[in-house]
Design a protein around this motif. Structure first.
Motif, mmCIF file in Angstrom:
data_model
loop_
_atom_site.group_PDB
_atom_site.id
_atom_site.type_symbol
_atom_site.label_atom_id
_atom_site.label_comp_id
_atom_site.label_asym_id
_atom_site.label_seq_id
_atom_site.Cartn_x
_atom_site.Cartn_y
_atom_site.Cartn_z
ATOM 1 N N LEU A 1 0.852 -1.187 0.000
ATOM 2 C CA LEU A 1 0.000 0.000 0.000
ATOM 3 C C LEU A 1 0.886 1.235 0.000
ATOM 4 O O LEU A 1 1.949 1.241 0.623
ATOM 5 C CB LEU A 1 -0.897 0.019 1.239
ATOM 6 C CG LEU A 1 -1.821 -1.175 1.450
ATOM 7 C CD1 LEU A 1 -2.530 -1.066 2.796
ATOM 8 C CD2 LEU A 1 -2.830 -1.273 0.318
ATOM 9 N N ASP B 1 -1.685 7.086 -1.785
ATOM 10 C CA ASP B 1 -3.010 6.725 -2.287
ATOM 11 C C ASP B 1 -4.102 6.758 -1.232
ATOM 12 O O ASP B 1 -5.273 6.552 -1.566
ATOM 13 C CB ASP B 1 -2.971 5.310 -2.885
ATOM 14 C CG ASP B 1 -2.050 5.221 -4.080
ATOM 15 O OD1 ASP B 1 -1.806 6.251 -4.738
ATOM 16 O OD2 ASP B 1 -1.543 4.108 -4.347
ATOM 17 N N ASP B 2 -3.740 6.992 0.025
ATOM 18 C CA ASP B 2 -4.720 6.902 1.103
ATOM 19 C C ASP B 2 -4.402 7.951 2.166
ATOM 20 O O ASP B 2 -3.396 7.827 2.874
ATOM 21 C CB ASP B 2 -4.663 5.497 1.705
ATOM 22 C CG ASP B 2 -5.718 5.241 2.753
ATOM 23 O OD1 ASP B 2 -6.039 6.165 3.539
ATOM 24 O OD2 ASP B 2 -6.215 4.108 2.823
ATOM 25 N N GLU C 1 -5.572 8.497 5.069
ATOM 26 C CA GLU C 1 -5.486 7.948 6.431
ATOM 27 C C GLU C 1 -4.132 7.266 6.652
ATOM 28 O O GLU C 1 -3.515 7.419 7.714
ATOM 29 C CB GLU C 1 -6.630 6.980 6.702
ATOM 30 C CG GLU C 1 -6.616 6.372 8.089
ATOM 31 C CD GLU C 1 -6.747 7.402 9.228
ATOM 32 O OE1 GLU C 1 -6.340 7.073 10.365
ATOM 33 O OE2 GLU C 1 -7.237 8.519 8.992
ATOM 34 N N LEU C 2 -3.678 6.489 5.670
ATOM 35 C CA LEU C 2 -2.352 5.875 5.785
ATOM 36 C C LEU C 2 -1.276 6.952 5.863
ATOM 37 O O LEU C 2 -0.328 6.831 6.639
ATOM 38 C CB LEU C 2 -2.069 4.949 4.600
ATOM 39 C CG LEU C 2 -2.838 3.642 4.532
ATOM 40 C CD1 LEU C 2 -2.470 2.883 3.257
ATOM 41 C CD2 LEU C 2 -2.576 2.787 5.762
ATOM 42 N N TYR C 3 -1.421 7.996 5.073
ATOM 43 C CA TYR C 3 -0.449 9.096 5.103
ATOM 44 C C TYR C 3 -0.402 9.711 6.498
ATOM 45 O O TYR C 3 0.671 9.896 7.071
ATOM 46 C CB TYR C 3 -0.798 10.155 4.053
ATOM 47 C CG TYR C 3 0.227 11.256 4.002
ATOM 48 C CD1 TYR C 3 1.339 11.148 3.178
ATOM 49 C CD2 TYR C 3 0.100 12.400 4.789
ATOM 50 C CE1 TYR C 3 2.295 12.140 3.141
ATOM 51 C CE2 TYR C 3 1.050 13.401 4.763
ATOM 52 C CZ TYR C 3 2.149 13.271 3.934
ATOM 53 O OH TYR C 3 3.103 14.258 3.911
#
Length: 92
Positions: A50, A54-55, A57-59
């Motif tokens: 991942l 692209d996300d 929340e992950l960032y």
């Protein structure tokens, strides 16, 4: 035996899912990918990659820690993948 004391059966290394969270053009992510790929070829576990790009929340959660490795959805490591430590966590 109390239900709280029962343990889940131990998984074989091949039954785990390793998630590698990183981003493109990250040399530490490339190093982590090499270790995870080599072990996946040897032990047979699944790998999911991942990107924090692209996300949102992950960032937000991981931008200072990439690459991050998760084992079955639980954070295992960040910045570097220690092969011996990952093997041990997978029961290999």
């Amino acid at each position: 035996m109390s239900p709280l004391l029962r343990r889940e059966p131990k998984k074989s290394p091949a039954e785990h899912l390793i998630t590698l969270i990183g981003k493109p053009d990250c040399h530490l992510c490339e190093d982590a990918r090499a270790v995870v790929s080599r072990l996946a070829d040897e032990l047979g576990f699944s790998v999911q990659e991942l990107s924090i790009n692209d996300d949102p929340e992950l960032y937000r959660k991981y931008w200072e820690q990439i690459p991050v490795t998760l084992i079955d959805g639980r954070q295992h490591d960040f910045w570097r993948v220690d092969e011996a430590r990952l093997r041990k966590a997978l029961g290999a």
